[in-house]
Write a protein that holds these residues in place. Structure first.
Motif, PDB file in Angstrom:
ATOM      1  N   UNK A  29     -43.751  34.737 -92.311  1.00 31.41           N
ATOM      2  CA  UNK A  29     -44.509  33.998 -93.266  1.00 31.41           C
ATOM      3  C   UNK A  29     -45.219  32.715 -92.542  1.00 31.41           C
ATOM      4  N   UNK A  30     -45.068  32.567 -91.357  1.00 28.11           N
ATOM      5  CA  UNK A  30     -45.947  31.533 -90.638  1.00 28.11           C
ATOM      6  C   UNK A  30     -47.381  32.231 -90.977  1.00 28.11           C
ATOM      7  N   UNK A  31     -47.558  33.424 -90.630  1.00 22.60           N
ATOM      8  CA  UNK A  31     -48.858  34.321 -90.474  1.00 22.60           C
ATOM      9  C   UNK A  31     -49.586  34.389 -91.891  1.00 22.60           C
ATOM     10  N   UNK A  32     -48.471  34.444 -92.935  1.00 23.12           N
ATOM     11  CA  UNK A  32     -48.861  34.636 -94.147  1.00 23.12           C
ATOM     12  C   UNK A  32     -49.650  33.120 -94.659  1.00 23.12           C
ATOM     13  N   UNK A  33     -48.929  32.134 -94.403  1.00 23.80           N
ATOM     14  CA  UNK A  33     -49.437  30.626 -94.498  1.00 23.80           C
ATOM     15  C   UNK A  33     -50.720  30.376 -93.793  1.00 23.80           C
ATOM     16  N   UNK A  39     -58.090  30.654 -95.810  1.00 20.81           N
ATOM     17  CA  UNK A  39     -58.554  31.405 -96.825  1.00 20.81           C
ATOM     18  C   UNK A  39     -59.253  32.673 -96.418  1.00 20.81           C
ATOM     19  N   UNK A  40     -58.349  33.686 -95.579  1.00 22.30           N
ATOM     20  CA  UNK A  40     -58.891  34.908 -95.423  1.00 22.30           C
ATOM     21  C   UNK A  40     -58.398  35.915 -96.320  1.00 22.30           C
ATOM     22  N   UNK A  41     -59.267  36.827 -96.593  1.00 18.78           N
ATOM     23  CA  UNK A  41     -58.875  38.105 -97.614  1.00 18.78           C
ATOM     24  C   UNK A  41     -58.671  39.147 -96.661  1.00 18.78           C
ATOM     25  N   UNK A 358     -54.196  42.207 -90.131  1.00 14.73           N
ATOM     26  CA  UNK A 358     -53.600  41.289 -89.105  1.00 14.73           C
ATOM     27  C   UNK A 358     -52.279  41.958 -88.879  1.00 14.73           C
ATOM     28  N   UNK A 359     -52.069  42.374 -87.811  1.00 20.66           N
ATOM     29  CA  UNK A 359     -50.771  42.852 -87.633  1.00 20.66           C
ATOM     30  C   UNK A 359     -49.679  41.890 -86.439  1.00 20.66           C
TER      31      UNK A 359
END
Ligand code: SAM
Length: 380
Positions: A29-33, A39-41, A358-359
Motif C-alpha cells: 500500500x506504500x507503493x500504491x500511495x 500521479x503515475x498511470x 512496477x513490481x
C-alpha cells in the motif's frame, strides 16, 4: 510468530512485531500511495516474497565494552551510539551465534575494543558473509594497527568450529581511520581462499571480502529471473547495464542477448565482474570502469535496445536523466532499493516513456525497506 530475543533493543528490525503478511500489505500500500502521489498511470504487480528469516548474506558487527567485558554486536535502537552483545540474528544466520561466541572467547582479556573518541583500542568490527546456496562462510576481523593479533590462535580456534556451513575464508583487515565504517585499508588473508562463491540460479559469483553483493541471495535469484523473463530476449539485443556492480544482472541477460556492456565506477568491482564473466564462460559482455555520467556524456547509446539501471539509493542525477532521455532506448528496466528516488526518476522519464509496471520485491523482511522493479517502454 517468531521474535528475536534482541527485538526490544536492536536498531535493526523494526517490523518484527507485525505479522509478516501484514508487513507485505503495508509495503504494497506504500507503493500504491506513491503511485497516486506521483500521479503515475501504471500497473502495480503483486509483491514478491521469499524467506522471512535468515535471508541476509552479510552482517557487520561492532566490538565494544559492557561492564568491562568485551562485547560484539549491533547498535541499539534508542541510544544509537551504544552497542548490545548479540546472541542471535534471525534475519542473518544461525551460524552468527557460535561464531560470535567463539570470537569473543578468543579475543577477550587480550585486546581492547576500539574507542572512537580517544581513537584508542584495537578491535573494531567482525564482518561475516555466508552464501545461501553453496554454504560457505567468510569471516573478516577488522582492527586498528594498535596491537598485534595472535593470528595462529585466532585461525586455529575459528577453523575448529563445528558449524552448519563451511568456513572457507578468514581475513584480518587493518584500518586506522576515525570513521565508523568498515574500511578495507589493508587486507590480510589468514586462512583459506580470498573469496566465497555464491550460486544465483545457475551462475556462479565470486564474493571477495570487499565486494558489493546484494544482501538477499534468494531475492536476487527471483528478481534477475524476472528481468530475464520480461526482457524476452531473442539473441539480437544490445543491453546496457548501468551501475552493474559485480555484473550480476548483465551476466544473466548476456546468455540470451547479443551483447551486454556493464558500467561501474569502482575498479576492484569491475575486476570482480570480469572474474565472474570468466567463471561462467560468458564472452559477450564487456565491463567499463567509469562514472555513469561521464560514460553517458561521451558515448552514443542510441543503438542500445535495453537499458538496465540499478543505482545506489540516491537514484539518478538530473544530468544522467537528461542524457538518457536524449538518446532514448526502446526499453528500460529500473530496479531500486529506494522507492522515493525511483518514483522521482520515473516521473521524469514519463514524458518519453510509458511506465508499464512496477513490481515490489521484499528483499528486507522485518524492516521498512523494499526493492522495486519498474519496466518502461518508449512512447511512439
Ligand atoms: C545498487 S548497486 C548495484 C549493483 C548491481 N547492479 C547488482 O545487482 O549487484 C550500485 C552500484 O553502482 C556503483 N556506482 C555508484 N555510483 C556510481 C557511478 N556514479 N557510476 C558508476 N557506478 C556507480 C556502486 O559501486 C555499486 O556497485
Amino acid at each position: 510468530m517468531r521474535f528475536c530475543q534482541h527485538f526490544s533493543i536492536c536498531g535493526g528490525c523494526q517490523y518484527q512485531d507485525i505479522p509478516y503478511f501484514e508487513q507485505l500489505k503495508m509495503k504494497e500500500s506504500q507503493i500504491k500511495d506513491m503511485i497516486d502521489f506521483f500521479e503515475l498511470s501504471v500497473e502495480l504487480k503483486p509483491i514478491n516474497s521469499y524467506r522471512e528469516w535468515f535471508y541476509r548474506n552479510k552482517m557487520e558487527f561492532t566490538f565494544g565494552k559492557e561492564d568491562s567485558n568485551l562485547i560484539c554486536g549491533l547498535h541499539r535502537k534508542k541510544e544509537k551510539r551504544e552497542l548490545f552483545n548479540l546472541r542471535e540474528c534471525l534475519i542473518f544466520s544461525p551460524c552468527a551465534e557460535p561464531i560470535l561466541n567463539k570470537v569473543r572467547e578468543v579475543l577477550k582479556n587480550r585486546y581492547l575494543p576500539y574507542e572512537k573518541f580517544s581513537h584508542r583500542g584495537f578491535l573494531r568490527h567482525l564482518v561475516i558473509r555466508e552464501t545461501k546456496f553453496t554454504d560457505e562462510i567468510m569471516i573478516a576481523l577488522v582492527t586498528t594497527t594498535q596491537d598485534k593479533l595472535d593470528q595462529e590462535a585466532f585461525v586455529k580456534e575459528l577453523v575448529a568450529l563445528k558449524l552448519e556451513k563451511k568456513i572457507s575464508s578468514l581475513f584480518w583487515i587493518l584500518n586506522d581511520r576515525v570513521s565508523d565504517a568498515v574500511i578495507f585499508e589493508e587486507k590480510r588473508l589468514l586462512w583459506g581462499q580470498p573469496f566465497i562463491t555464491e550460486k544465483i540460479a545457475n551462475l556462479n559469483f565470486r564474493i571477495f571480502v570487499d565486494s558489493f553483493f546484494q544482501t538477499n541471495s534468494y531475492g536476487i535469484t527471483h528478481l534477475y529471473k524476472k528481468i530475464e523473463e520480461y526482457a524476452q530476449l531473442t539473441g539480437e539485443e544490445r543491453v546496457l547495464d548501468l551501475y552493474c556492480g559485480v555484473g550480476s544482472i548483465g551476466l544473466f541477460l548476456a546468455r540470451r542477448a547479443k551483447f551486454v556492456w556493464g558500467v561501474e565506477i569502482k575498479k576492484e568491482i569491475v575486476e570482480n565482474a570480469i572474474v565472474n564473466a570468466q567463471l561462467n564462460g560468458i564472452e559477450n559482455i564487456s565491463f567499463i570502469c567509469s562514472d555513469v555520467k561521464r560514460f553517458l556524456a561521451q558515448k552514443d547509446i542510441s543503438n542500445i535496445d535495453i537499458v538496465v539501471i540499478n543505482p545506489p539509493r540516491c537514484g539518478l542525477s538530473k544530468k544522467i536523466k537528461k542524457y538518457l532521455l536524449k538518446m532514448p532506448s526502446p526499453r528500460i528496466f529500473y530496479s531500486s532499493c529506494n522507492p522515493y528516488t525511483l518514483f522521482t526518476d520515473l516521473k521524469d522519464f514519463s514524458s518519453l516513456y510509458r511506465i508499464v509496471f512496477i513490481e515490489p520485491f521484499d528483499f528486507f523482511p522485518h524492516t521498512p525497506h523494499l526493492e522495486c522493479l519498474a519496466f518502461l517502454e518508449r512512447k511512439n
